[in-house]
Design a protein around this motif. Structure first.
Motif, mmCIF file in Angstrom:
data_model
loop_
_atom_site.group_PDB
_atom_site.id
_atom_site.type_symbol
_atom_site.label_atom_id
_atom_site.label_comp_id
_atom_site.label_asym_id
_atom_site.label_seq_id
_atom_site.Cartn_x
_atom_site.Cartn_y
_atom_site.Cartn_z
ATOM 1 N N LYS A 214 -19.060 -24.136 -2.700
ATOM 2 C CA LYS A 214 -18.383 -22.840 -2.668
ATOM 3 C C LYS A 214 -16.905 -22.987 -3.022
ATOM 4 C CE LYS A 214 -21.504 -20.642 0.658
ATOM 5 N NZ LYS A 214 -21.641 -19.984 1.970
ATOM 6 N N ILE A 215 -16.285 -24.084 -2.535
ATOM 7 C CA ILE A 215 -14.884 -24.334 -2.882
ATOM 8 C C ILE A 215 -14.748 -24.563 -4.377
ATOM 9 C CG2 ILE A 215 -12.953 -25.927 -2.586
ATOM 10 C CD1 ILE A 215 -13.982 -26.419 0.265
ATOM 11 N N TYR A 216 -15.661 -25.367 -4.928
ATOM 12 C CA TYR A 216 -15.625 -25.646 -6.373
ATOM 13 C C TYR A 216 -15.786 -24.354 -7.183
ATOM 14 C CZ TYR A 216 -17.102 -26.957 -11.026
ATOM 15 O OH TYR A 216 -17.194 -27.031 -12.395
ATOM 16 N N ALA A 217 -16.765 -23.533 -6.821
ATOM 17 C CA ALA A 217 -17.020 -22.294 -7.561
ATOM 18 C C ALA A 217 -15.798 -21.386 -7.542
ATOM 19 C CB ALA A 217 -18.230 -21.576 -6.974
ATOM 20 N N LYS A 218 -15.147 -21.302 -6.394
ATOM 21 C CA LYS A 218 -13.961 -20.452 -6.273
ATOM 22 C C LYS A 218 -12.828 -20.977 -7.154
ATOM 23 C CE LYS A 218 -10.912 -18.451 -2.747
ATOM 24 N NZ LYS A 218 -9.623 -18.925 -3.301
ATOM 25 N N LYS A 219 -12.587 -22.293 -7.105
ATOM 26 C CA LYS A 219 -11.497 -22.882 -7.887
ATOM 27 C C LYS A 219 -11.787 -22.815 -9.388
ATOM 28 C CE LYS A 219 -8.862 -23.929 -4.484
ATOM 29 N NZ LYS A 219 -7.563 -23.218 -4.309
ATOM 30 N N GLU A 220 -13.044 -23.037 -9.757
ATOM 31 C CA GLU A 220 -13.396 -22.975 -11.178
ATOM 32 C C GLU A 220 -13.119 -21.589 -11.737
ATOM 33 O OE1 GLU A 220 -17.468 -22.415 -12.912
ATOM 34 O OE2 GLU A 220 -17.250 -24.564 -13.302
ATOM 35 N N GLN A 221 -13.460 -20.567 -10.981
ATOM 36 C CA GLN A 221 -13.272 -19.218 -11.477
ATOM 37 C C GLN A 221 -11.808 -18.798 -11.477
ATOM 38 O OE1 GLN A 221 -15.599 -17.898 -13.135
ATOM 39 N NE2 GLN A 221 -16.814 -19.658 -12.521
ATOM 40 N N GLU A 222 -11.028 -19.340 -10.536
ATOM 41 C CA GLU A 222 -9.589 -19.082 -10.572
ATOM 42 C C GLU A 222 -8.978 -19.662 -11.845
ATOM 43 O OE1 GLU A 222 -8.015 -20.729 -7.006
ATOM 44 O OE2 GLU A 222 -8.694 -19.086 -5.729
ATOM 45 N N LEU A 266 -27.844 -16.733 -15.951
ATOM 46 C CA LEU A 266 -27.904 -16.857 -14.497
ATOM 47 C C LEU A 266 -28.095 -18.315 -14.118
ATOM 48 C CD1 LEU A 266 -30.111 -13.791 -13.555
ATOM 49 C CD2 LEU A 266 -27.719 -14.123 -12.972
ATOM 50 N N TYR A 267 -27.399 -18.732 -13.094
ATOM 51 C CA TYR A 267 -27.443 -20.134 -12.675
ATOM 52 C C TYR A 267 -28.825 -20.491 -12.123
ATOM 53 C CZ TYR A 267 -26.733 -24.320 -9.945
ATOM 54 O OH TYR A 267 -26.868 -25.583 -9.419
ATOM 55 N N THR A 268 -29.333 -21.646 -12.520
ATOM 56 C CA THR A 268 -30.589 -22.165 -11.962
ATOM 57 C C THR A 268 -30.366 -23.578 -11.467
ATOM 58 O OG1 THR A 268 -31.277 -22.899 -14.173
ATOM 59 C CG2 THR A 268 -32.071 -20.751 -13.433
ATOM 60 N N PHE A 269 -30.788 -23.842 -10.245
ATOM 61 C CA PHE A 269 -30.583 -25.158 -9.641
ATOM 62 C C PHE A 269 -31.720 -26.093 -10.030
ATOM 63 C CE2 PHE A 269 -31.584 -28.137 -6.233
ATOM 64 C CZ PHE A 269 -30.370 -28.788 -6.084
ATOM 65 N N SER A 270 -31.353 -27.326 -10.340
ATOM 66 C CA SER A 270 -32.332 -28.356 -10.640
ATOM 67 C C SER A 270 -31.970 -29.606 -9.856
ATOM 68 C CB SER A 270 -32.357 -28.660 -12.143
ATOM 69 O OG SER A 270 -33.221 -29.762 -12.396
ATOM 70 N N ILE A 279 -20.823 -23.390 -16.444
ATOM 71 C CA ILE A 279 -19.787 -24.075 -17.224
ATOM 72 C C ILE A 279 -19.902 -25.582 -17.028
ATOM 73 C CG2 ILE A 279 -17.295 -24.436 -17.434
ATOM 74 C CD1 ILE A 279 -16.875 -21.514 -16.875
ATOM 75 N N HIS A 280 -20.131 -25.989 -15.795
ATOM 76 C CA HIS A 280 -20.322 -27.415 -15.494
ATOM 77 C C HIS A 280 -21.513 -27.960 -16.280
ATOM 78 C CE1 HIS A 280 -21.026 -30.683 -12.179
ATOM 79 N NE2 HIS A 280 -20.568 -31.186 -13.302
ATOM 80 N N LYS A 281 -22.591 -27.204 -16.322
ATOM 81 C CA LYS A 281 -23.780 -27.629 -17.055
ATOM 82 C C LYS A 281 -23.522 -27.643 -18.560
ATOM 83 C CE LYS A 281 -28.754 -26.637 -17.324
ATOM 84 N NZ LYS A 281 -29.848 -25.754 -16.844
ATOM 85 N N TYR A 282 -22.779 -26.649 -19.023
ATOM 86 C CA TYR A 282 -22.499 -26.532 -20.460
ATOM 87 C C TYR A 282 -21.695 -27.719 -20.974
ATOM 88 C CZ TYR A 282 -20.202 -24.652 -24.649
ATOM 89 O OH TYR A 282 -19.713 -24.472 -25.917
#
Length: 316
Positions: A214-222, A266-270, A279-282
């Motif tokens: 959750k911290i990563y997602a917030k910082k990535e979007q900032e 949409l994000y899919t977990f693997s 973006i991380h996956k891309y």
């Protein structure tokens, strides 16, 4: 300053709960205003229709608004039905994907309408008006008592003392409404607790990793927001200067439509390849050109914040 910083940290950590609480309080306040100022039961044969409209229609409107303000709704729908894709998409797969996203979206959208109905039932004004015109209630209370009883039943919302003249064998309409209201509240809390427990039990990651995520997602979007503004500003400046100065624009690299489409999925977990966002996956799959990028997975409800964070920061 320390107290202010502590208060801000508390709000950030509990922003979801606080958001639901604010929505519920605003809904309850709106219901109070409608019930006290706008609502006037006609106290005739139209009671059932009038009371039901005030009880159900505002709740339905709040449900629609809940869908509209939820960013995952638009993240799911935007670009999902272009003409070139309509013939190639699988109806079964598309329906399953939509349902998987819409279930948690619907759960969140129901907060306001259920609050409206619960508060309205506890106040009893809308229910008493609707029930006094209901044929089933009339048959129970006014059985073998003639038309006069029914006429008195219509007027109960305007004069509560009339209920003692009709029948004492049944709970008053106000008491019925309050009992239904408390039962509804208890049911909602029970379902919410069970669904939350199941969601966390089925989480594919541990508690601390989920917190890190959750911290990563917030910082990535900032950072995405900052970079997007800088990029858009520079591109706009180049095009504007080229227009006014009648010169050829300076070459400027921007993501292609295909690149934007890839990070908008949409994000899919693997469990095989762990990525924290699209973006991380891309960036870790050769700009989305690797076969690994196309590999699907599951999209558990507990990880829905990945898409929501992106959509909220993007303003959709």
């Amino acid at each position: 300053m320390d107290k202010l910083r502590g208060a801000l940290d508390f709000c950030i950590r509990h922003q979801t709960v606080l958001g639901y609480s604010i929505v519920s309080l605003l809904t309850a306040a709106s219901e109070h205003i409608f019930s006290s100022v706008v609502f006037k039961c006609p106290c005739n044969s139209e009671n059932m229709l009038y009371g039901s409209v005030f009880l159900i229609v505002p709740a339905f409107i709040l449900l629609l608004l809940g869908y509209m303000v939820n960013p995952r709704t638009w993240r799911l729908l935007t670009g999902s039905c272009p003409s070139e894709k309509c013939c190639n998409c699988s109806p079964r797969g598309t329906c399953a994907r939509y349902c998987q996203v819409l279930v948690p979206v619907t759960a969140r959208a129901l907060v306001a309408p259920l609050t409206w109905i619960a508060v309205a039932l506890l106040r009893a004004n809308f229910y008493a008006c609707a029930a006094s015109g209901n044929r089933l209630i009339k048959d129970l209370i006014c059985k073998d008592q003639g038309q006069e009883c029914q006429n008195l039943l219509f007027k109960i919302p305007c004069d509560e003392k009339l209920s003692t003249k009709i029948s004492s064998e049944f709970l008053s309409l106000e008491a019925q409404s309050q009992l239904i209201g408390w039962f509804l509240i208890a049911s909602i809390l029970t379902v919410a607790l069970i669904s939350t427990c199941v969601s966390h039990c089925c989480s594919p990651v541990s508690y601390l990793q989920l917190k890190f995520w959750k911290i990563y997602a917030k910082k990535e979007q900032e950072l995405f927001e900052i970079k997007a503004k800088e990029h858009a500003t520079k591109l706009a400046e180049i095009n504007t200067n080229s227009f006014f100065e009648a010169t050829d624009p300076t070459p400027f690299q921007t993501p292609s439509n295909e690149d934007w489409q890839k990070i908008s999925f949409l994000y899919t977990f693997s469990s095989q390849e762990q990525y924290y966002s699209m973006i991380h996956k891309y960036v870790n799959t050769n700009r989305g050109n690797s076969a690994k990028f196309e590999e699907g997975g599951q999209n558990p409800t507990v990880l829905g914040f990945v898409d929501e964070a992106h959509a909220i920061e993007s303003g959709f």
